[in-house]
Design a protein around this motif. Structure first.
Motif, mmCIF file in Angstrom:
data_model
loop_
_atom_site.group_PDB
_atom_site.id
_atom_site.type_symbol
_atom_site.label_atom_id
_atom_site.label_comp_id
_atom_site.label_asym_id
_atom_site.label_seq_id
_atom_site.Cartn_x
_atom_site.Cartn_y
_atom_site.Cartn_z
ATOM 1 N N GLU A 115 -73.531 19.062 -101.092
ATOM 2 C CA GLU A 115 -72.830 17.912 -101.045
ATOM 3 C C GLU A 115 -73.119 17.132 -100.723
ATOM 4 N N ASP A 116 -73.774 16.993 -98.884
ATOM 5 C CA ASP A 116 -73.793 16.074 -97.859
ATOM 6 C C ASP A 116 -75.689 15.453 -98.037
ATOM 7 N N GLY A 117 -76.419 16.684 -98.825
ATOM 8 C CA GLY A 117 -77.794 16.359 -98.992
ATOM 9 C C GLY A 117 -77.703 14.933 -99.732
ATOM 10 N N ALA A 118 -79.655 14.676 -99.190
ATOM 11 C CA ALA A 118 -80.152 13.832 -99.930
ATOM 12 C C ALA A 118 -80.026 12.923 -101.439
ATOM 13 N N TYR A 119 -80.410 14.024 -101.869
ATOM 14 C CA TYR A 119 -79.888 13.244 -103.776
ATOM 15 C C TYR A 119 -78.407 13.227 -103.779
ATOM 16 N N ALA A 120 -76.994 14.415 -103.762
ATOM 17 C CA ALA A 120 -76.012 13.840 -103.752
ATOM 18 C C ALA A 120 -75.718 12.324 -102.982
ATOM 19 N N ARG A 121 -76.471 11.936 -101.790
ATOM 20 C CA ARG A 121 -76.123 10.732 -101.764
ATOM 21 C C ARG A 121 -76.844 9.399 -101.730
ATOM 22 N N LEU A 122 -77.710 9.362 -102.472
ATOM 23 C CA LEU A 122 -78.702 8.060 -103.195
ATOM 24 C C LEU A 122 -78.015 9.167 -104.736
ATOM 25 N N GLY A 123 -76.975 9.044 -105.372
ATOM 26 C CA GLY A 123 -76.015 9.291 -106.471
ATOM 27 C C GLY A 123 -77.476 9.828 -107.676
ATOM 28 N N ILE A 124 -78.152 10.829 -107.251
ATOM 29 C CA ILE A 124 -79.483 11.261 -108.831
ATOM 30 C C ILE A 124 -78.891 12.143 -109.719
ATOM 31 N N SER A 125 -79.036 12.087 -110.719
ATOM 32 C CA SER A 125 -78.577 12.354 -111.520
ATOM 33 C C SER A 125 -79.934 13.691 -111.940
ATOM 34 N N ASP A 126 -78.968 15.225 -112.628
ATOM 35 C CA ASP A 126 -80.046 16.083 -112.451
ATOM 36 C C ASP A 126 -80.726 16.011 -113.744
ATOM 37 N N GLY A 127 -80.058 15.354 -115.007
ATOM 38 C CA GLY A 127 -80.178 15.386 -116.322
ATOM 39 C C GLY A 127 -78.872 15.702 -117.310
ATOM 40 N N LEU A 128 -77.537 16.483 -116.226
ATOM 41 C CA LEU A 128 -76.853 17.416 -117.287
ATOM 42 C C LEU A 128 -75.791 16.801 -116.769
ATOM 43 N N ASP A 129 -75.475 15.055 -116.157
ATOM 44 C CA ASP A 129 -74.392 14.733 -116.249
ATOM 45 C C ASP A 129 -74.398 13.533 -116.543
ATOM 46 N N ASP A 130 -72.630 13.303 -116.175
ATOM 47 C CA ASP A 130 -73.269 11.793 -117.514
ATOM 48 C C ASP A 130 -73.032 10.505 -115.552
ATOM 49 N N ALA A 131 -74.039 10.731 -115.345
ATOM 50 C CA ALA A 131 -74.204 9.260 -113.948
ATOM 51 C C ALA A 131 -74.278 7.335 -114.738
ATOM 52 N N GLY A 132 -74.268 6.936 -116.102
ATOM 53 C CA GLY A 132 -73.629 5.929 -116.697
ATOM 54 C C GLY A 132 -75.344 5.324 -115.763
ATOM 55 N N ILE A 133 -76.807 5.820 -115.593
ATOM 56 C CA ILE A 133 -77.600 5.207 -115.244
ATOM 57 C C ILE A 133 -79.360 5.189 -116.094
ATOM 58 N N SER A 134 -79.795 4.334 -115.852
ATOM 59 C CA SER A 134 -81.167 5.026 -116.302
ATOM 60 C C SER A 134 -82.398 5.861 -115.778
ATOM 61 N N LEU A 135 -82.792 5.793 -117.132
ATOM 62 C CA LEU A 135 -84.102 6.604 -115.947
ATOM 63 C C LEU A 135 -84.718 6.425 -115.562
ATOM 64 N N GLN A 136 -84.953 5.310 -115.334
ATOM 65 C CA GLN A 136 -85.623 4.503 -114.343
ATOM 66 C C GLN A 136 -84.409 3.956 -113.393
ATOM 67 N N GLU A 137 -83.634 3.772 -113.208
ATOM 68 C CA GLU A 137 -82.680 3.806 -112.176
ATOM 69 C C GLU A 137 -82.855 5.445 -111.387
ATOM 70 N N ASN A 138 -82.833 5.681 -112.285
ATOM 71 C CA ASN A 138 -82.904 7.546 -111.726
ATOM 72 C C ASN A 138 -84.307 8.068 -110.572
ATOM 73 N N LEU A 139 -84.617 7.370 -111.290
ATOM 74 C CA LEU A 139 -86.497 7.833 -110.676
ATOM 75 C C LEU A 139 -86.622 6.566 -109.007
ATOM 76 N N ARG A 140 -86.031 5.212 -109.266
ATOM 77 C CA ARG A 140 -86.592 5.258 -108.367
ATOM 78 C C ARG A 140 -85.037 5.873 -107.215
ATOM 79 N N ARG A 141 -84.036 5.865 -107.269
ATOM 80 C CA ARG A 141 -82.965 6.660 -106.757
ATOM 81 C C ARG A 141 -83.809 8.172 -106.078
ATOM 82 N N LEU A 142 -84.543 8.768 -107.337
ATOM 83 C CA LEU A 142 -85.217 9.878 -106.762
ATOM 84 C C LEU A 142 -86.315 9.735 -105.559
#
Length: 372
Positions: A115-142
């Motif tokens: 949970e202290d990893g970069a993906y969690a810190r950046l709020g990246i979605s694995d596509g299974l949760d309800d992150a409330g963001i667009s694909l474009q925003e997820n890729l920006r974070r990724l």
């Protein structure tokens, strides 16, 4: 054996289909699709497919390669100019389409990190949760997360197929669900496979491993992965009904066992009507070597699925060249071309149906039943 798993409360319900040389020799539903209401599991019950989405999307990409609209060695930035993740030293390597298809991109998954990893810190979605963001925003974070390795120099299960989905959308000017429908599900008449459930439609209710009984999944529920398989998966079952959630190329599809058997059988029998023989052969060829241990010792990875390279090392009755993968909601499937065998197991219990003892028990029972 399936009923035994239900009786032992390792799973709530399951559907299993076995085909030998194109003939369905076993098709059974056991347990409950919804425990609380008492709804019985049926062979045609539909599930959240999770990572069983990946082969569908990868086949779309391969069809675009066949038509000359996409090439394996194209840089991803040709289609997604702003997607430029860097290595930890700040250098920006080239990620190619083949890296997305074989998971050699250097990208990762939040579910594999603490949970202290970069993906969690950046709020990246694995596509299974309800992150409330667009694909474009997820890729920006990724793109802000450091790559694990130089593309092409290693293997790591990742959000690569979500990136591939964005490439497909860019090329086809369709949504990913529209592209999957046009290039995969419509040609095979897979009428139960899609990305969004209709209001009021019933899917198998998902549960998480629990003691003494599996636990019904709730909003953005975090479920620890089995030891040695990662950290935890964040599930939002309601995402399947949310047309505003981005279509995850790695985890977003819905469908049933019959549809998926039809899909993988088309691959086993030569690729038609989806793929040309040489494309099908390429997808079924190991790209990374058995040292990647993608499903444990002896397993490599092709384009969209694991490929069995060394059955002896894997300690499995499956033949060399067997394709296999699963889905985090509790699924596992494999195709053994040598034995002309296809097995699809869908359960509504994570992670027993994906990586628990039941998976090996089903495999061994199938081979015992077809042994000459």
């Amino acid at each position: 054996m399936l009923q035994k798993a239900v009786n032992e409360q390792r799973i709530v319900g399951a559907v299993a289909v076995v085909a030998v040389d194109g003939k369905i020799v076993f098709r059974q539903a056991v347990g409950l699709a919804d425990r609380e209401s008492g709804k019985v599991m049926r062979p045609e019950t539909e599930f959240r497919l999770a990572s069983m989405t990946k082969p569908l999307v990868t086949v779309v990409a391969m069809r675009l390669i066949e038509s000359g609209q996409l090439h394996l060695d194209d840089a991803v930035t040709r289609y997604l100019p702003d997607f430029r993740p860097r290595l930890p030293d700040g250098t920006e390597p080239v990620i190619r389409i083949r890296d997305l298809m074989a998971h050699t991109s250097g990208l990762g998954y939040r579910l594999l990190e603490q949970e202290d990893g970069a993906y969690a810190r950046l709020g990246i979605s694995d596509g299974l949760d309800d992150a409330g963001i667009s694909l474009q925003e997820n890729l920006r974070r990724l793109a802000e997360a450091p790559l694990y390795f130089e593309p092409g120099k290693g293997w790591r299960y990742s959000l690569s197929t979500d990136v591939l989905g964005a490439v497909i959308e860019e090329i086809t000017r369709m949504s990913l669900p529209e592209a999957v429908a046009r290039y995969v599900t419509q040609p095979l008449s897979m009428t139960h496979t899609r990305f969004v459930a209709r209001p009021g439609e019933e899917l198998a209710t998902p549960y998480a491993d629990g003691h003494p009984t599996p636990v019904r999944m709730t909003h953005n529920m975090t479920v620890p992965l089995p030891e040695g398989q990662g950290h935890a998966v964040r599930f939002e079952p309601a995402r399947a009904f949310n047309a505003r959630a981005f279509a995850s190329g790695g985890a977003g599809a819905l469908g049933n066992a019959d549809d998926f058997v039809q899909f993988v059988e088309s691959i086993r029998t030569g690729g038609a009507p989806l793929l040309q023989p040489q494309s099908r052969e390429l997808m079924m060829t190991d790209q990374v070597g058995e040292q990647a241990a993608t499903q444990g010792p002896g397993w490599g990875f092709g384009f969209g699925w694991a490929v069995l390279v060394n059955p002896s090392l894997a300690q499995t009755p499956q033949g060399k060249g067997t394709l296999q993968w699963g889905g985090a909601y509790g699924h596992n499937w494999f195709v053994d071309p040598q034995r002309k065998l296809t097995v699809v197991l869908l359960t509504n219990t994570a992670f027993e149906g994906m990586a628990g003892a039941l998976v090996t028990q089903v495999r061994d029972a199938v081979y015992a039943g077809i042994a000459p």
